[in-house]
Design a protein around this motif. Structure first.
Motif, short mmCIF file in Angstrom:
data_model
loop_
_atom_site.label_atom_id
_atom_site.label_comp_id
_atom_site.label_asym_id
_atom_site.label_seq_id
_atom_site.Cartn_x
_atom_site.Cartn_y
_atom_site.Cartn_z
N VAL A 6 -10.34 -54.89 -25.54
CA VAL A 6 -10.31 -54.65 -24.09
C VAL A 6 -9.37 -53.49 -23.77
CG1 VAL A 6 -9.91 -55.67 -21.83
CG2 VAL A 6 -10.75 -57.10 -23.71
N THR A 7 -8.19 -53.52 -24.38
CA THR A 7 -7.23 -52.43 -24.16
C THR A 7 -7.78 -51.11 -24.69
OG1 THR A 7 -5.31 -53.91 -24.22
CG2 THR A 7 -4.92 -51.60 -24.73
N THR A 8 -8.43 -51.16 -25.85
CA THR A 8 -9.00 -49.94 -26.43
C THR A 8 -10.04 -49.34 -25.50
OG1 THR A 8 -8.65 -50.85 -28.65
CG2 THR A 8 -10.11 -48.96 -28.47
N THR A 9 -10.84 -50.19 -24.86
CA THR A 9 -11.86 -49.72 -23.91
C THR A 9 -11.21 -49.04 -22.70
OG1 THR A 9 -13.39 -51.49 -24.55
CG2 THR A 9 -13.76 -50.43 -22.42
N VAL A 10 -10.18 -49.65 -22.15
CA VAL A 10 -9.49 -49.06 -21.00
C VAL A 10 -8.86 -47.73 -21.39
CG1 VAL A 10 -7.65 -49.35 -19.30
CG2 VAL A 10 -9.08 -51.30 -19.92
N LEU A 11 -8.28 -47.66 -22.58
CA LEU A 11 -7.67 -46.42 -23.04
C LEU A 11 -8.72 -45.32 -23.18
CD1 LEU A 11 -5.18 -47.71 -25.78
CD2 LEU A 11 -4.61 -46.82 -23.52
N LEU A 12 -9.89 -45.65 -23.73
CA LEU A 12 -10.94 -44.65 -23.88
C LEU A 12 -11.44 -44.17 -22.52
CD1 LEU A 12 -12.78 -42.96 -25.64
CD2 LEU A 12 -14.33 -44.91 -25.84
N ARG A 13 -11.60 -45.09 -21.59
CA ARG A 13 -12.02 -44.70 -20.25
C ARG A 13 -10.96 -43.81 -19.60
NH1 ARG A 13 -15.55 -46.58 -16.57
NH2 ARG A 13 -14.62 -44.80 -15.53
N THR A 14 -9.71 -44.09 -19.84
CA THR A 14 -8.62 -43.26 -19.30
C THR A 14 -8.70 -41.86 -19.87
OG1 THR A 14 -7.16 -45.18 -19.06
CG2 THR A 14 -6.11 -43.02 -19.15
N ILE A 15 -8.94 -41.75 -21.17
CA ILE A 15 -9.06 -40.45 -21.82
C ILE A 15 -10.26 -39.69 -21.26
CG2 ILE A 15 -9.51 -39.29 -24.03
CD1 ILE A 15 -7.96 -41.67 -25.34
N GLN A 16 -11.38 -40.39 -21.04
CA GLN A 16 -12.55 -39.76 -20.44
C GLN A 16 -12.24 -39.20 -19.05
OE1 GLN A 16 -15.37 -43.21 -21.11
NE2 GLN A 16 -16.78 -41.51 -21.34
N GLY A 17 -11.51 -39.98 -18.27
CA GLY A 17 -11.16 -39.55 -16.93
C GLY A 17 -10.33 -38.28 -16.94
N ILE A 18 -9.43 -38.17 -17.90
CA ILE A 18 -8.59 -36.97 -18.01
C ILE A 18 -9.43 -35.78 -18.45
CG2 ILE A 18 -6.67 -35.94 -19.31
CD1 ILE A 18 -5.36 -38.77 -19.20
N ALA A 19 -10.39 -36.00 -19.34
CA ALA A 19 -11.31 -34.92 -19.73
C ALA A 19 -12.03 -34.38 -18.50
CB ALA A 19 -12.31 -35.44 -20.76
N ALA A 20 -12.46 -35.29 -17.63
CA ALA A 20 -13.15 -34.87 -16.40
C ALA A 20 -12.22 -34.08 -15.49
CB ALA A 20 -13.70 -36.10 -15.67
N GLU A 21 -10.94 -34.45 -15.44
CA GLU A 21 -9.96 -33.71 -14.64
C GLU A 21 -9.89 -32.25 -15.04
OE1 GLU A 21 -5.97 -35.19 -14.22
OE2 GLU A 21 -6.66 -37.28 -14.29
N TYR A 22 -10.09 -31.99 -16.34
CA TYR A 22 -9.99 -30.62 -16.85
C TYR A 22 -11.33 -29.89 -16.81
CZ TYR A 22 -5.16 -31.30 -18.22
OH TYR A 22 -3.80 -31.52 -18.20
N GLY A 23 -12.31 -30.49 -16.14
CA GLY A 23 -13.57 -29.81 -15.94
C GLY A 23 -14.61 -30.03 -17.02
N PHE A 24 -14.40 -31.00 -17.90
CA PHE A 24 -15.36 -31.29 -18.95
C PHE A 24 -16.25 -32.46 -18.52
CE2 PHE A 24 -11.68 -29.42 -21.15
CZ PHE A 24 -12.30 -28.38 -21.80
N ASP A 25 -17.47 -32.47 -19.01
CA ASP A 25 -18.42 -33.52 -18.69
C ASP A 25 -18.18 -34.71 -19.61
OD1 ASP A 25 -20.50 -35.18 -18.05
OD2 ASP A 25 -22.09 -33.81 -18.69
#
Length: 252
Positions: free
Chosen positions: A110-129
């Motif tokens: 569960v924690t690993t999933t939240v961490l991956l979603r967090t990383i995805q969100g930061i990728a989006a912040e930097y303009g990546f899909d």
């Protein structure tokens, strides 16, 4: 002419900021080690042998769960603010630590999933899909960084230039490449969560450290990606400059 001479001044400012983020990433982890009175390299010895032997396979399972959940949830659950992700994983860490090793193991995917979603969100912040399969694979490589309980001087930065493609059998390949390092890191987390007496407090503090760490490392990772894209400079050159900046930041 040195590498520094080849890097424009505005790029130097960005690299200096990324170096500060890198330094901040591990600060909370060291506080956790002080709290539990241990050293990162000794934490794994606290785990039962069956858990240590099965740690890599458990990590691969956690990554598999996280990967599928992350892909399926982005269209339903929007990216959250960093502080909210940290609050969520901190609460989960407290629950995991309160019940000892069994609940800590159950909390792991569960924690690993939240961490991956967090990383995805930061990728989006930097303009990546972040919905692009290759970019999701890129997000996974952030897990190959040192970990919040290690004293990383910037020497181990291969994950910044790793390129993987999340198609077909490559899914299994990325799991195999990321799992060994992440297994060690998550083993330290599990051991910290099962420290006698501290229990829930250690679990909460450990998850807080992990979420803070991977958020900062994601900023470093995708900040460098964007800098290379926007400046047209080779990533290898920028990684070397970042390594120098990290060492300079650490010596202050």
């Amino acid at each position: 002419m040195t590498g520094t001479d080849l890097v424009p001044l505005d790029t130097n400012k960005t690299i200096a900021e990324l170096a500060r983020r890198h330094r901040a990433a591990g600060g909370v982890g060291l506080q956790v080690l002080n709290m539990i009175g241990g050293r990162a390299e000794n934490l794994l010895e606290r785990l039962p042998d069956p858990v240590k032997l099965g740690l890599e396979s458990a990590t691969e399972r956690a990554l598999t769960v996280a990967l599928h959940a992350a892909k399926q949830s982005r269209g339903v659950v929007p990216d959250q603010k960093g502080w909210l992700n940290t609050a969520l994983t901190t609460a989960m860490g407290a629950v995991g630590g309160a019940g000892g090793l069994p609940t800590a193991l159950a909390e792991l995917p569960v924690t690993t999933t939240v961490l991956l979603r967090t990383i995805q969100g930061i990728a989006a912040e930097y303009g990546f899909d972040a919905n692009d399969p290759d970019m999701l694979a890129d997000c996974m490589t952030v897990f190959a960084s040192a970990g919040p309980l290690e004293d990383d001087d910037g020497a181990n930065m291969a994950f910044l230039t790793t390129r993987v493609t999340l198609t077909g059998t490559a899914v299994h390949g990325i799991m195999k490449s990321v799992a060994p390092r992440l297994a060690t890191v998550l083993g330290q987390k599990l051991a910290a969560q099962t420290v006698p007496i501290l229990g829930a407090a250690a679990g909460a503090a450990t998850n807080y450290a992990f979420t803070s760490y991977y958020q900062e490392m994601a900023h470093v990772h995708f900040g460098l990606r964007r800098l290379a894209r926007d400046s047209g400079q080779p990533e290898t050159l920028l990684v070397e400059e970042l390594r120098r900046a990290i060492k300079s930041e650490k010596s202050r």
